[in-house]
Design a protein around this motif. Structure first.
Motif, short mmCIF file in Angstrom:
data_model
loop_
_atom_site.label_atom_id
_atom_site.label_comp_id
_atom_site.label_asym_id
_atom_site.label_seq_id
_atom_site.Cartn_x
_atom_site.Cartn_y
_atom_site.Cartn_z
N TYR A 93 0.86 -1.18 0.00
CA TYR A 93 0.00 0.00 0.00
C TYR A 93 0.89 1.23 0.00
O TYR A 93 2.07 1.15 0.35
CB TYR A 93 -0.88 0.05 1.26
CG TYR A 93 -1.97 -0.99 1.26
CD1 TYR A 93 -3.20 -0.74 0.65
CD2 TYR A 93 -1.78 -2.22 1.87
CE1 TYR A 93 -4.20 -1.69 0.66
CE2 TYR A 93 -2.79 -3.18 1.89
CZ TYR A 93 -3.99 -2.90 1.28
OH TYR A 93 -4.98 -3.84 1.27
N HIS A 94 0.31 2.37 -0.35
CA HIS A 94 0.99 3.65 -0.26
C HIS A 94 0.32 4.47 0.84
O HIS A 94 -0.91 4.48 0.93
CB HIS A 94 0.89 4.43 -1.57
CG HIS A 94 1.50 3.71 -2.73
ND1 HIS A 94 1.34 4.14 -4.02
CD2 HIS A 94 2.26 2.60 -2.81
CE1 HIS A 94 1.97 3.33 -4.84
NE2 HIS A 94 2.53 2.37 -4.13
N PRO A 95 1.09 5.16 1.64
CA PRO A 95 0.48 5.99 2.69
C PRO A 95 -0.17 7.24 2.08
O PRO A 95 -0.02 7.51 0.89
CB PRO A 95 1.68 6.37 3.56
CG PRO A 95 2.83 6.36 2.61
CD PRO A 95 2.54 5.25 1.63
N GLU A 96 -0.84 7.99 2.92
CA GLU A 96 -1.44 9.24 2.47
C GLU A 96 -0.36 10.31 2.34
O GLU A 96 0.60 10.34 3.11
CB GLU A 96 -2.50 9.71 3.45
CG GLU A 96 -3.73 8.83 3.45
CD GLU A 96 -4.83 9.35 4.36
OE1 GLU A 96 -4.60 10.32 5.11
OE2 GLU A 96 -5.92 8.76 4.32
N GLY B 284 -3.91 9.20 -0.73
CA GLY B 284 -2.85 8.23 -0.96
C GLY B 284 -2.06 8.55 -2.22
O GLY B 284 -2.57 9.16 -3.16
N PRO C 219 -5.07 6.25 -5.70
CA PRO C 219 -4.87 6.45 -4.27
C PRO C 219 -5.82 5.57 -3.46
O PRO C 219 -6.96 5.35 -3.85
CB PRO C 219 -5.21 7.94 -4.07
CG PRO C 219 -4.98 8.56 -5.41
CD PRO C 219 -5.36 7.50 -6.41
N GLY C 220 -5.32 5.05 -2.35
CA GLY C 220 -6.15 4.27 -1.46
C GLY C 220 -6.19 2.78 -1.76
O GLY C 220 -6.85 2.03 -1.05
#
Length: 166
Positions: free
Chosen positions: A64-67, A73, A112-113
């Motif tokens: 995952y990618h952080p915000e 994200g 994102p997300g």
């Protein structure tokens, strides 16, 4: 030791054998080498051989990618350079899980997300390029806890996508 099918032949695979290779922070030329860091962008290449382990197509670990500071994200853009891939995209709470197929020359945007796993679903070497921000580190913990993504991509046509019982 694992039994691996490689292009139709079975072999024994040592557990220490890498299933794919990632080449990070690459550049086509010196001009790109200067421009990319100034834009906080990293260019990577991932290479996944055509293989099946215990009936499942070889894949990346998933992350995952952080915000970002704006609360959204980080996205990631992939281009398939050779081969065929299935990206398994999923939200952390698994409220949405999507499989996206792509082949050589096509682009896939990881929105994102969404976390994602890249699966070599073809019979040839998969080579993908990606552009991603340098402003974060990927988050692998949830994929490690779940022992992969929400589904496994199986070689057996009868089973196809099998839900991860996690």
């Amino acid at each position: 030791m694992y039994l691996q099918t490689w292009m139709g032949t079975s072999t024994t695979l040592d557990p220490e054998t890498p299933l794919y290779h990632m080449y990070r922070d690459l550049a086509m030329n010196e001009e790109d080498r200067e421009i990319l860091p100034r834009q906080n962008i990293r260019y990577d290449i991932t290479v996944i051989p055509p293989a099946v382990l215990a009936g499942e197509y070889v894949k990346t670990k998933g992350h995952y990618h952080p915000e970002n500071p704006a609360g959204i994200g980080y996205p990631e853009l992939y281009q398939v350079l050779a081969g065929e891939v299935h990206f398994l995209l999923q939200r952390k709470n698994l409220s949405d899980v999507v499989a996206v197929a792509a082949s050589a020359g096509e682009f896939v945007l990881i929105p994102p997300g969404y976390g994602h796993v890249s699966i070599n679903s073809g019979k040839e070497l998969l080579v993908m390029a990606n552009l991603v921000s340098t402003q974060f580190e990927s988050e692998y913990a949830l994929y490690e806890e779940m022992r992969s993504g929400a589904f496994y991509a199986m070689e057996d046509n009868r089973n196809g996508w099998v839900r991860n019982p996690w």
